[in-house]
Design a protein around this motif. Sequence first.
Motif, PDB file in Angstrom:
ATOM      1  N   ALA A   2      56.974  44.922 105.362  1.00  0.00           N
ATOM      2  CA  ALA A   2      56.397  45.727 104.290  1.00  0.00           C
ATOM      3  C   ALA A   2      56.680  47.196 104.574  1.00  0.00           C
ATOM      4  N   MET A   3      56.971  47.921 103.522  1.00  0.00           N
ATOM      5  CA  MET A   3      57.103  49.358 103.630  1.00  0.00           C
ATOM      6  C   MET A   3      56.582  49.955 102.341  1.00  0.00           C
ATOM      7  N   THR A   4      56.439  51.247 102.318  1.00  0.00           N
ATOM      8  CA  THR A   4      55.982  51.914 101.113  1.00  0.00           C
ATOM      9  C   THR A   4      57.068  52.863 100.651  1.00  0.00           C
ATOM     10  N   SER A   5      57.354  52.800  99.370  1.00  0.00           N
ATOM     11  CA  SER A   5      58.337  53.695  98.765  1.00  0.00           C
ATOM     12  C   SER A   5      57.633  54.435  97.646  1.00  0.00           C
ATOM     13  N   GLY A   7      54.808  55.612  97.436  1.00  0.00           N
ATOM     14  CA  GLY A   7      53.421  55.203  97.266  1.00  0.00           C
ATOM     15  C   GLY A   7      53.252  53.810  96.685  1.00  0.00           C
ATOM     16  N   VAL A   8      54.341  53.066  96.535  1.00  0.00           N
ATOM     17  CA  VAL A   8      54.286  51.708  96.001  1.00  0.00           C
ATOM     18  C   VAL A   8      54.702  50.749  97.111  1.00  0.00           C
ATOM     19  N   PRO A   9      53.882  49.733  97.429  1.00  0.00           N
ATOM     20  CA  PRO A   9      54.295  48.775  98.459  1.00  0.00           C
ATOM     21  C   PRO A   9      55.612  48.091  98.077  1.00  0.00           C
ATOM     22  N   HIS A  10      56.478  47.912  99.071  1.00  0.00           N
ATOM     23  CA  HIS A  10      57.772  47.258  98.871  1.00  0.00           C
ATOM     24  C   HIS A  10      57.921  46.235  99.995  1.00  0.00           C
ATOM     25  N   PHE A  11      57.982  44.958  99.664  1.00  0.00           N
ATOM     26  CA  PHE A  11      58.039  43.888 100.650  1.00  0.00           C
ATOM     27  C   PHE A  11      59.432  43.277 100.661  1.00  0.00           C
ATOM     28  N   THR A  77      64.197  49.743  96.148  1.00  0.00           N
ATOM     29  CA  THR A  77      62.848  50.265  96.265  1.00  0.00           C
ATOM     30  C   THR A  77      62.600  51.059  94.983  1.00  0.00           C
TER      31      THR A  77
END
Length: 150
Positions: A2-5, A7-11, A77
């Motif tokens: 998981a990461m955030t791009s 401010g939106v989570p991106h899995f 992303t």
Amino acid sequence: AAMTSVGVPHFVTGAFVPHRKFLADKEYGEALDSIVKGCTDLLVTSADGSRVLLGKRNVHPQPDWWFIGGRMMPGDTPATPSARILKRELGLEVGPERIRFVCATTLVWAMRVQDPATNGTCDVQLVLTTRLSADEAGRVKLDAQEYTTS
């Protein structure tokens, strides 16, 4: 992972490799009858935030004043298509670190380019924002295939 791009989570699970393929209008029209596509639209503002750049689009689904934006591609992303669109549609290089999330909406359009045009299309839209410096704003060059004016 998981990461955030913006401010939106991106899995991402596993070793995803995109397999992008251009679809001819007939096949794309058939796909649009069965899917909701992901789009990012950019609220592009002046450096002080007092002005918003809109473009008058030439094509459906919104041949009128609208945000700068377009489709997400597999593996993108939220910031990736935004940077790509800024370069293609405005001629500007803006790094993803300057792009921020505003909101998410759904859109249902009565018309589309692909036949049958009256079948329309549906989108999940991520609205993002970026501020242009005065220098960047002065260098904006709209893509004539997409926009008539700004």
